[in-house]
Design an enzyme around this catalytic site. Structure first.
Site, PDB file in Angstrom:
ATOM      1  N   PRO A   2      -6.118   7.072 -10.032  1.00 51.51           N
ATOM      2  CA  PRO A   2      -7.438   6.797  -9.466  1.00 51.51           C
ATOM      3  C   PRO A   2      -7.584   5.334  -9.054  1.00 51.51           C
ATOM      4  O   PRO A   2      -7.420   4.430  -9.867  1.00 51.51           O
ATOM      5  CB  PRO A   2      -8.401   7.132 -10.604  1.00 51.51           C
ATOM      6  CG  PRO A   2      -7.615   7.881 -11.614  1.00 51.51           C
ATOM      7  CD  PRO A   2      -6.200   7.483 -11.429  1.00 51.51           C
ATOM      8  N   GLU A   3      -7.835   5.110  -7.781  1.00 47.05           N
ATOM      9  CA  GLU A   3      -8.193   3.787  -7.263  1.00 47.05           C
ATOM     10  C   GLU A   3      -9.603   3.907  -6.686  1.00 47.05           C
ATOM     11  O   GLU A   3     -10.277   4.899  -6.938  1.00 47.05           O
ATOM     12  CB  GLU A   3      -7.171   3.336  -6.211  1.00 47.05           C
ATOM     13  CG  GLU A   3      -5.735   3.314  -6.759  1.00 47.05           C
ATOM     14  CD  GLU A   3      -4.700   2.904  -5.722  1.00 47.05           C
ATOM     15  OE1 GLU A   3      -5.052   2.184  -4.779  1.00 47.05           O
ATOM     16  OE2 GLU A   3      -3.536   3.309  -5.856  1.00 47.05           O
TER      17      GLU A   3
END
Length: 285
Positions: A2-3
């Site tokens: 997750p960014e």
DNA sequence: AAGCACACCTGCTAGC
DNA sequence: TGCTAGCAGGTGTGCT
């Protein structure tokens, strides 16, 4: 992993499906996911609270809490960072038994459950009431601007780049410079800006910095519109368990040996600041 | 001061 | 086929 785009997609899910509900009960198992404070403290701070808003800064996510019924109590927030493998999942009845690696369960007042699932246990949750004037958790004060919320200031980026002796990759990954870019989007941004990830940032010209600033905004906005990237091995899914689709638009990340979408030459993979880096030697300088 | 390597973890995969 | 070593990466810490 997750960014910013993935965390933003989860945030939108929270806003749509969780905000407005109250927490009936909270269960914490294991010792890794809640580690900044005693789990009992977190549970006591959350039980009976209404979830008032979902916000994000870089890869950090938080939910503003309010007292139910009575007048608004002291403001506090539940902060969450998914790190490598964390997921927030909303499950409605009938409740399936929690999957392996479910570390925290929030029972909501509509009998649904919000779950924090995290195989690698790098992710974390904590409650804090120390907020800045903008209502952001004070512990996040070291983060740089959020490219989506604050925009990308090309002049500031250029000034920063001029006095640092690091690669472009290292600059993009530095959360004090800009908050929210991780390894995947750093590579995609470099490709969009036609700059090699290994370029020393002090060597960037004015036009190149302008290209970089534009690419940061463009790539992240496109990735948010596609609801993030779900990789083969990675486990990112949104709040309801849906995969993203930006992986279909990746030009370089995870595509070593495949043809460059611009010039057909094979994408190269190397190692930079301890991370994999993917680029086209012809299109990126 | 600033850049770098490493620890923290588990699941998957390449190679034997 | 079955095992294992190596790799994946965000952030905090500690070393140079």
């Amino acid at each position: 992993m997750p960014e910013l785009p993935e965390v933003e997609t989860v945030r939108r899910g929270l806003e749509r499906f969780v905000v407005g509900r109250s927490m009936r009960e909270v269960f914490v198992t294991g010792t890794r996911s809640v580690r900044r404070q005693h789990p009992d403290e977190l549970v006591a701070a959350l039980r009976g609270r209404r979830l008032d808003a979902a916000r994000r800064w870089g890869k950090y996510l938080w939910i503003a809490l309010a007292e139910t019924g009575a007048s608004p109590g002291p403001t506090a927030v539940l902060v969450c960072h998914l790190r490598m493998s964390g997921q927030l999942l909303k499950v409605s009845p009938p409740l399936a038994p929690p999957p392996p690696h479910t570390h925290v369960r929030f029972v909501l007042d509509d009998e649904s459950e919000l779950r924090f699932v995290d195989p690698r246990t790098f992710g974390e949750l904590f409650v804090t009431d120390e907020l800045d004037q903008a209502g952001r958790p004070a512990v996040l004060a070291g983060l740089g601007p959020d490219p989506l919320l604050d925009g990308v200031d090309a002049r500031r980026l250029g000034e920063l780049a001029a006095r640092r002796r690091v690669s472009l990759k290292a600059l993009l990954l530095d959360q004090k410079v800009l908050a929210g870019i991780g390894n995947l989007y750093a590579d995609e941004i470099c490709f969009a800006a036609r700059l090699r990830p290994g370029r020393l940032v002090s060597s960037l010209g004015r036009a190149e910095v302008a290209r970089l600033a534009a690419a940061i905004g463009d790539v992240l906005a496109a990735a948010v519109a596609a609801r993030g990237s779900t990789l083969r091995d990675a486990r990112y899914v949104d709040l309801l368990g849906e995969a993203g689709s930006y992986q279909d638009h990746h030009a370089v990340y995870g595509r070593a040996g495949e043809p460059c979408p611009r010039c057909d030459r094979p994408i190269l993979q190397t190692r930079l600041v301890g991370r994999s880096a993917h680029y086209c030697a012809r299109c990126q300088r």
